[in-house]
Design an enzyme around this catalytic site. Structure first.
Site, mmCIF file in Angstrom:
data_model
loop_
_atom_site.group_PDB
_atom_site.id
_atom_site.type_symbol
_atom_site.label_atom_id
_atom_site.label_comp_id
_atom_site.label_asym_id
_atom_site.label_seq_id
_atom_site.Cartn_x
_atom_site.Cartn_y
_atom_site.Cartn_z
ATOM 1 N N CYS A 187 32.675 -59.535 -42.890
ATOM 2 C CA CYS A 187 33.829 -60.089 -43.474
ATOM 3 C C CYS A 187 34.142 -59.628 -44.802
ATOM 4 O O CYS A 187 35.467 -59.674 -45.264
ATOM 5 C CB CYS A 187 33.780 -61.503 -43.501
HETATM 6 N N1 LIG Z 1 36.149 -61.455 -40.754
HETATM 7 C C1 LIG Z 1 35.888 -62.869 -41.015
HETATM 8 N N2 LIG Z 1 34.950 -63.510 -40.126
HETATM 9 N N3 LIG Z 1 36.032 -63.676 -42.098
HETATM 10 C C2 LIG Z 1 35.381 -64.693 -42.302
HETATM 11 C C3 LIG Z 1 36.742 -65.435 -43.402
HETATM 12 C C4 LIG Z 1 36.182 -66.815 -43.825
HETATM 13 C C5 LIG Z 1 37.210 -67.769 -44.426
HETATM 14 N N4 LIG Z 1 36.650 -68.939 -45.036
HETATM 15 C C6 LIG Z 1 38.238 -68.191 -43.695
HETATM 16 O O1 LIG Z 1 38.057 -69.278 -42.843
HETATM 17 O O2 LIG Z 1 39.166 -67.331 -43.348
#
Ligand SMILES: NC(=[NH2+])NCCC[C@H](N)C(=O)O
Length: 407
Positions: A397
């Site tokens: 991420c």
């Molecule tokens: N590629 C990922 N899994 N990104 C995670 C993003 C987390 C972020 N807090 C959201 O909810 O958007």
């Protein structure tokens, strides 16, 4: 000339990656706002930054060029007209398309040097920072409890999501929640105006859409196979749309859409499924049924720019066929133990960043999953994760590959 964006797999040797170092936006998360801002807790910024620097250094130590989103943004806005246009749009997307607050905010931001201004936009602007000569109707209509006129963007360190590199181009994403929608406006300006990219990359799908798509759902399995999550963040319409565009304009001829649960712990496909070697994937057991199956649809080009679609459940068979492999190794998060898998997945135990075939970066806290990866022959570089993980995202991420070597 080689394309400045070139990513034909999830695992090819990583050459260039884009990160964002968490900044003061993290300190603008409060208990009242954290859920809306997509956080489950408030990270301690100095440690989050140390952890992030360690992550960046781990990548550099492997010979990877690390670019920073915030720096690219400031460089892209070097021209005064571009900078003004950007601020205008950013202020508009922050809720003020016109009027006094729009004008005052614009002036406030444009008075700063470009890097400070970009950092400020990530951080957010508090009400008392700007001078308003009198109470405006706009202000009177607003939630006066909320301290910001421009919201912070604390999710910006998850650079995976606002855009996704695919082949010699990218998608610039319409994101799902208001907390993140402005992030991809920054990408748009980098791609349009940064000398490294301007006029040299294909935009397979831009952000001018109603339907949503996020990079955490977009997985480049090979130079012609693309996988995508049908998730809380990526809608069926957006999947069909990007598939059509890829089929029409790129080398991609296969899209595998995988259905995952719609919840915050598993908001994107890459929180439950990542590719880590030619024939190896991490998978969170909770997305599979008792036969190890999961609903998925395989899309191919059809007649007259349309697409064909077949429903499957046996994901192993689908991957074997699409990737032309005799077998596929699905490595379960937390070694398949329901408690360990749930605990480690929550802290991104499935969110693995491959930096070469069979070589990955993961969070150190997911030691059961990490040991299992080693038993499957994977080289694992562990990074620190106490504070970074509070945002619900791991090494995949937090990284947007820009260039990978072809397999
Ligand atoms: N590629 C990922 N899994 N990104 C995670 C993003 C987390 C972020 N807090 C959201 O909810 O958007």
């Amino acid at each position: 000339m080689p394309s400045p964006i070139h990513v034909t797999s999830e695992i090819g040797k990583l050459k260039t990656v884009m990160l964002h170092r968490p900044g003061r936006e993290i300190e603008n998360i409060t208990p009242d706002s954290m859920y809306r801002l997509l956080f489950d807790d408030i990270p301690y910024l100095p440690i989050a930054q140390e952890e992030h620097d360690y992550f960046a250094q781990t990548l550099r130590d492997q010979g990877i060029e690390v670019l920073y989103f915030e720096k690219l943004a400031a460089e892209a806005l070097a021209d005064q007209d571009v900078k003004e246009e950007f601020v205008d749009r950013m202020v508009a997307e922050s809720g003020y398309a016109a009027g006094l607050i729009h004008d005052v905010l614009k002036e406030y931001l444009l008075a700063m040097n470009t890097q400070d201004m970009v950092n400020k936009i990530f951080e957010g602007v508090r009400r008392e920072e700007i001078d308003l000569p009198h109470m405006t109707l706009q202000q009177a209509a607003e939630d006066t409890e909320w301290p910001f006129v421009m919201d912070p963007m604390p999710n910006a360190y998850f650079t995976r999501d606002p855009q996704a590199s695919i082949g010699d181009g990218l998608s610039i994403n319409r994101m799902t929640f208001p907390a993140r929608q402005r992030e991809s406006l920054i990408t748009e300006y980098i791609i349009k105006h940064h000398p490294r990219f301007a006029g040299q990359v294909n935009v397979w799908r831009d952000r001018n859409h109603e339907t949503h798509i996020e990079g955490g759902d977009e997985l480049v399995l090979s130079d012609h196979v693309f996988a995508i999550g049908i998730s809380q963040r990526t809608t069926a319409d957006a999947i069909e749309d990007i598939a059509k565009n890829l089929f029409k304009k790129s080398n991609y001829d296969t899209v595998i859409a995988i259905k995952i649960p719609h919840n915050h712990a598993m908001m994107h496909l890459d929180t439950v499924f990542t590719m880590i070697d030619y024939d190896k994937f991490t998978v969170h057991p909770a997305i599979l049924d008792e036969n190890g199956h999961v609903d998925n649809w395989v899309l191919h080009p059809g007649k007259d720019g349309e697409i064909t679609m077949e429903h499957h459940t046996d994901i192993k068979e689908v991957l074997k066929k699409a990737l032309n492999k005799d077998d596929i190794d699905l490595i379960p998060t937390g070694n398949g133990d329901p408690i360990i898998a749930a605990r480690e997945q929550w802290n991104d135990g499935s969110n693995t960043l491959a930096i070469a075939p069979g070589e990955v970066v993961t969070y150190n806290r997911n030691y059961v999953s990490n040991d299992l990866l080693r038993k499957h022959g994977i080289l694992v570089h562990e990074v620190r994760s106490s504070e970074l993980s509070r945002g619900r995202g791991g090494p995949r991420c937090m990284s947007c590959p820009i260039v990978r070597e072809d397999l």
